[in-house]
Design an enzyme around this catalytic site. Structure first.
Site, short mmCIF file in Angstrom:
data_model
loop_
_atom_site.label_atom_id
_atom_site.label_comp_id
_atom_site.label_asym_id
_atom_site.label_seq_id
_atom_site.Cartn_x
_atom_site.Cartn_y
_atom_site.Cartn_z
CG HIS A 466 -1.88 -1.12 1.30
ND1 HIS A 466 -2.49 -1.49 2.49
CD2 HIS A 466 -2.33 -1.97 0.35
CE1 HIS A 466 -3.29 -2.53 2.27
NE2 HIS A 466 -3.19 -2.85 0.97
N PRO A 467 1.84 1.43 -0.87
CG PRO A 467 3.19 1.34 -2.77
CD PRO A 467 2.31 0.48 -1.91
#
Length: 531
Positions: A466-467
């Site tokens: 989930h960057p």
């Protein structure tokens, strides 16, 4: 090939597909959608469990790796990102989570007008075709099918009951009025097949004469005339944008493309002799991600681990999928979930569980040979943030990724609290009767000190993919885009993907990224009417 368009969208990922669909919908504008990867023809993309085959595969994954991280005891870890039509929505775990209403209110409170929950909810609803119970808070008839799971496993049902016995409430729709509670994940899947952003938004739009979709077309640089973006440079020539370029290349690709094109900090650009178009020191900063610790429990119940232990069993599972679109092959990355409060966050959930009826050291290595389940735990709103740095003036050269996990005391305390909560649930009926052993971290870890639990997390935790945040929206000195997602100081250029999040959302990030694409397209179309 046509070389001039009204709008050029860079990146056909979760947001980019939505942007291209909506901008081309009325037929009034010519749109080019550029994707560095190939078409989504790999059959494993469309089988929900296919992420085991597509993550780590260079034909579908950028295969990024972080630099060594002190918070992970110096480890470097893989960071999969989709390199194919649909982007990461084509290789992710299919889990659909909007986040908490407070997440978006927090964005607005930072000065980002129009991003409070009441203003983003219509775009979530517009994107959705929710297959569950009708609700004023859920969308139906949108392009993105969101459905309930088609799989059940006794060990997951037992975990949910044990969690309720611990006092955590049941929640049948965590994307409804309140996120808090435990239940089953919702999926971006339609009749047993993945519904990626490409399937949802591009398949219905392919026949439009005003939409051009170019795959295997990596943008090398953005082009400018003065302080205005005018197009993009590809390996085989230039494309001109009459109105705007919208960069949707993701939390790694978008800041990298800005930097190699001359937008970023002097310290980043000067060593590579990149001409500065606009100094914006926040490009590549504010990198946030969700770090998952993965407690594993051996159990007496049947799990995927042994259900796929030989070719005959795998064949039966494959036949079940081919004939009925049911069975383990329709399973997302996790089956059960929980959004719960630790003692560190009494007002709103800060811990998310991903309950998986299987266990593995990594997707690429396959499952363990014994029956077990995983109670993955993560902190939803970490304080720690990292950064990206370019290594050359070429987009083809992967940037250095510094995630800076577990850099603050709160983050350290929260991951330990989450692991202890997972253990607490495991001791409750009926789950405790199914567990034969705590395989990892092992019951002895933490007997003497919480520091041992933290050290286990540092040694084993990994990204949950989930960057966000590397081109953050805002008005402060480190902001990259404004509330209309226009790059500060540059005309005709916007960024629209998870990189614009000023604060990471509470949970999986694919749904918010699609919402961002929906919202920016609506803003662009409204501005074009007002001109």
């Amino acid at each position: 090939m046509q070389r001039q368009f009204d709008y050029i969208v860079v990146g056909a990922g979760s947001a980019g597909c939505a942007v291209a669909n909506r901008l081309s919908q009325d037929g009034c504008h010519t749109v080019a959608l550029l994707e560095a990867g190939s078409r989504d023809l790999n059959p494993w993309i469309h089988v929900p469990v296919g992420y085991f085959k597509t993550m780590g595969n260079p034909s579908t994954d950028w295969c990024y790796k972080t630099k060594s991280c002190s918070g992970l005891n110096g480890r470097s870890i893989p960071w999969p990102r989709g390199k194919v039509l649909g982007g990461s929505s084509s290789i992710n775990g299919l889990l659909y989570v909007r986040g908490q209403a407070q997440d978006f209110d927090d964005w607005a409170n930072l000065g980002n007008e129009g991003w409070e929950w009441d203003n983003v909810l219509p775009y979530f609803k517009r994107s959705e075709d929710w297959q569950g119970q009708s609700s004023p808070l859920r969308g139906q008839g949108g392009p993105l099918t969101v459905s309930k799971t088609r799989v059940s496993r006794p060990v997951v049902d037992a975990w949910l009951q044990a969690a309720k016995n611990c006092g955590y409430p049941e929640n049948k729709d965590y994307n409804g009025a309140d996120q808090e509670g435990v239940g089953l994940f919702q999926l971006t899947a339609k009749r047993g097949r993945r519904c990626s952003s490409a399937v949802a938004y591009l398949n219905p739009a392919r026949s439009r004469s005003n939409l051009t979709i170019l795959t295997n077309s990596c943008v090398e640089k953005l082009l400018f005339e003065g302080k205005r973006a005018t197009g993009v440079q590809l390996a085989d020539g230039l494309l001109k944008a009459n109105k705007e370029v919208i960069v949707c290349a993701g939390a790694i690709g978008s800041p990298q493309l800005l930097m190699v094109s001359g937008i970023g900090s002097v310290d980043q650009l000067n060593p590579h002799k990149i001409k500065i178009v606009k100094e914006l020191p926040g490009v590549g900063q504010n990198l946030q991600d969700h770090l998952q610790a993965r407690p594993v429990f051996k159990c007496a119940a049947s799990t995927i681990n042994t259900e796929i232990s030989n070719w005959f069993k795998q064949g039966l599972i494959g036949l079940q999928y081919v004939l009925n679109r049911t069975g383990p092959m329709t399973m997302a990355a996790s089956l059960g979930t929980g959004f719960v409060k630790s003692h560190l966050s009494p007002d709103r959930p800060d811990i998310q569980f991903h309950i998986q009826p299987f266990s593995a050291d990594s997707p690429a290595e396959g499952t363990h040979k014994f029956d077990a389940f995983t109670a993955s735990v993560l902190q939803m709103r970490p304080q720690s943030s990292g950064h990206l740095s370019i290594v050359s003036d070429r987009f083809a050269d992967h940037p250095d990724i510094h995630p800076n996990y577990l850099a603050t005391e709160l983050d350290q305390q929260t991951i330990v609290a989450g692991i202890k909560m997972a253990r607490q649930i495991a001791k409750q009926a009926p789950l405790n009767s199914l567990i034969t052993q705590e395989f990892s971290p092992g019951e002895s870890v933490g007997e003497e000190s919480d520091a041992d639990i933290l050290d286990w997390a540092r040694e084993t935790a990994t990204t949950i993919y989930h960057p966000t945040g590397t081109c953050k929206m805002g008005q402060d000195d480190m902001a990259v885009v404004d509330s209309a997602l226009k790059v500060h100081g540059i005309e005709g250029l916007r960024v629209a993907d998870a990189s614009i999040m000023p604060i990471i959302t509470s949970g999986n990030t694919n749904a918010p990224a699609i919402m961002i694409g929906e919202k920016v397209a609506a803003m662009i179309l409204q501005e074009s009417v007002n001109v």
